[in-house]
Design a protein around this motif. Structure first.
Motif, mmCIF file in Angstrom:
data_model
loop_
_atom_site.group_PDB
_atom_site.id
_atom_site.type_symbol
_atom_site.label_atom_id
_atom_site.label_comp_id
_atom_site.label_asym_id
_atom_site.label_seq_id
_atom_site.Cartn_x
_atom_site.Cartn_y
_atom_site.Cartn_z
ATOM 1 N N UNK A 192 2.496 2.111 12.055
ATOM 2 C CA UNK A 192 2.298 1.093 11.022
ATOM 3 C C UNK A 192 3.275 1.281 9.867
ATOM 4 N N UNK A 193 3.484 2.525 9.439
ATOM 5 C CA UNK A 193 4.415 2.773 8.330
ATOM 6 C C UNK A 193 5.840 2.373 8.703
ATOM 7 N N UNK A 194 6.264 2.692 9.924
ATOM 8 C CA UNK A 194 7.606 2.310 10.364
ATOM 9 C C UNK A 194 7.750 0.799 10.467
ATOM 10 N N UNK A 195 6.692 0.128 10.904
ATOM 11 C CA UNK A 195 6.724 -1.338 10.983
ATOM 12 C C UNK A 195 6.873 -1.948 9.603
ATOM 13 N N UNK A 196 6.170 -1.387 8.633
ATOM 14 C CA UNK A 196 6.269 -1.879 7.258
ATOM 15 C C UNK A 196 7.642 -1.592 6.667
ATOM 16 N N UNK A 197 8.190 -0.425 6.962
ATOM 17 C CA UNK A 197 9.536 -0.089 6.469
ATOM 18 C C UNK A 197 10.569 -1.057 7.038
ATOM 19 N N UNK A 198 10.419 -1.424 8.304
ATOM 20 C CA UNK A 198 11.349 -2.372 8.922
ATOM 21 C C UNK A 198 11.143 -3.782 8.362
ATOM 22 N N UNK A 199 9.920 -4.111 7.992
ATOM 23 C CA UNK A 199 9.616 -5.440 7.457
ATOM 24 C C UNK A 199 10.066 -5.589 5.998
ATOM 25 N N UNK A 200 10.195 -4.488 5.275
ATOM 26 C CA UNK A 200 10.521 -4.516 3.851
ATOM 27 C C UNK A 200 11.752 -5.361 3.525
ATOM 28 N N UNK A 251 9.982 2.013 1.407
ATOM 29 C CA UNK A 251 8.607 2.288 1.820
ATOM 30 C C UNK A 251 8.517 3.780 2.137
ATOM 31 N N UNK A 252 7.616 4.466 1.432
ATOM 32 C CA UNK A 252 7.491 5.918 1.616
ATOM 33 C C UNK A 252 6.124 6.334 2.135
ATOM 34 N N UNK A 253 5.199 5.393 2.266
ATOM 35 C CA UNK A 253 3.889 5.749 2.782
ATOM 36 C C UNK A 253 3.022 4.539 3.035
ATOM 37 N N UNK A 254 1.968 4.774 3.843
ATOM 38 C CA UNK A 254 0.996 3.722 4.144
ATOM 39 C C UNK A 254 -0.308 4.386 4.564
ATOM 40 N N UNK A 255 -1.410 3.928 4.016
ATOM 41 C CA UNK A 255 -2.736 4.389 4.433
ATOM 42 C C UNK A 255 -3.775 3.361 4.017
ATOM 43 N N UNK A 256 -4.651 3.026 4.937
ATOM 44 C CA UNK A 256 -5.800 2.164 4.674
ATOM 45 C C UNK A 256 -5.465 0.895 3.897
ATOM 46 N N UNK A 257 -4.383 0.232 4.299
ATOM 47 C CA UNK A 257 -4.018 -1.040 3.689
ATOM 48 C C UNK A 257 -3.128 -0.953 2.469
ATOM 49 N N UNK A 258 -2.850 0.260 1.997
ATOM 50 C CA UNK A 258 -2.026 0.445 0.799
ATOM 51 C C UNK A 258 -0.638 0.935 1.207
ATOM 52 N N UNK A 281 1.764 -10.097 1.207
ATOM 53 C CA UNK A 281 1.476 -11.101 2.245
ATOM 54 C C UNK A 281 2.592 -11.162 3.289
ATOM 55 N N UNK A 282 3.840 -11.168 2.819
ATOM 56 C CA UNK A 282 4.977 -11.253 3.737
ATOM 57 C C UNK A 282 5.076 -10.012 4.623
ATOM 58 N N UNK A 283 4.890 -8.835 4.039
ATOM 59 C CA UNK A 283 4.979 -7.610 4.833
ATOM 60 C C UNK A 283 3.876 -7.570 5.886
ATOM 61 N N UNK A 284 2.677 -7.967 5.515
ATOM 62 C CA UNK A 284 1.563 -7.990 6.468
ATOM 63 C C UNK A 284 1.859 -8.960 7.602
ATOM 64 N N UNK A 285 2.366 -10.108 7.266
ATOM 65 C CA UNK A 285 2.654 -11.126 8.283
ATOM 66 C C UNK A 285 3.762 -10.663 9.229
ATOM 67 N N UNK A 286 4.820 -10.103 8.694
ATOM 68 C CA UNK A 286 5.961 -9.702 9.513
ATOM 69 C C UNK A 286 5.617 -8.490 10.371
ATOM 70 N N UNK A 287 5.002 -7.473 9.759
ATOM 71 C CA UNK A 287 4.730 -6.219 10.467
ATOM 72 C C UNK A 287 3.471 -6.278 11.320
ATOM 73 N N UNK A 288 2.596 -7.241 11.053
ATOM 74 C CA UNK A 288 1.336 -7.311 11.782
ATOM 75 C C UNK A 288 0.411 -6.162 11.413
ATOM 76 N N UNK A 289 0.464 -5.762 10.140
ATOM 77 C CA UNK A 289 -0.312 -4.635 9.638
ATOM 78 C C UNK A 289 -1.111 -5.119 8.425
ATOM 79 N N UNK A 290 -2.333 -4.643 8.288
ATOM 80 C CA UNK A 290 -3.161 -5.000 7.137
ATOM 81 C C UNK A 290 -2.535 -4.401 5.869
ATOM 82 N N UNK A 291 -2.261 -5.257 4.882
ATOM 83 C CA UNK A 291 -1.738 -4.805 3.596
ATOM 84 C C UNK A 291 -2.617 -5.408 2.515
ATOM 85 N N UNK A 292 -3.378 -4.569 1.836
ATOM 86 C CA UNK A 292 -4.249 -5.036 0.765
ATOM 87 C C UNK A 292 -3.628 -4.824 -0.604
ATOM 88 N N UNK A 293 -2.655 -3.892 -0.679
ATOM 89 C CA UNK A 293 -2.052 -3.565 -1.968
ATOM 90 C C UNK A 293 -0.703 -2.884 -1.744
#
Length: 93
Positions: free
Chosen positions: A18-26, A40-47, A70-82
């Protein structure tokens, strides 16, 4: 074209953590020029944690926090709350 690339990127990231997906989506979520000022240096429980080069860019990115989440969640397919932004520790400006 950009929407097509976002969808393609999301599908191609399926095998990554999930963290790598978010880093690529950034860079896709915020654009290459802006992405160069944060990592992107970290990800846990939606943050998502993003380290930013300096305080000026920290303020700019914080003003776009909701849209970027919203964009990162949509692109990476990962829950992002914050997204939590922090300035690099060696920022002395």
């Amino acid at each position: 074209m950009r929407d097509l690339l976002k969808g393609t990127l999301g599908r191609s990231l399926a095998g990554l953590s999930e963290e790598d997906r978010l880093a690529a989506a950034w860079p896709v979520a915020c654009g290459k020029a802006m992405a160069e000022h944060g990592t992107v240096v970290g990800y846990a429980e939606g943050v998502v944690w993003v380290e930013v080069v300096d305080v000026a860019w920290l303020r700019q990115l914080m003003s776009m926090r909701g849209q970027l989440a919203r964009e990162m969640a949509r692109i990476a397919g990962v829950k992002v709350t914050e997204i939590h932004f922090e300035s690099k520790r060696n920022d002395r400006r």
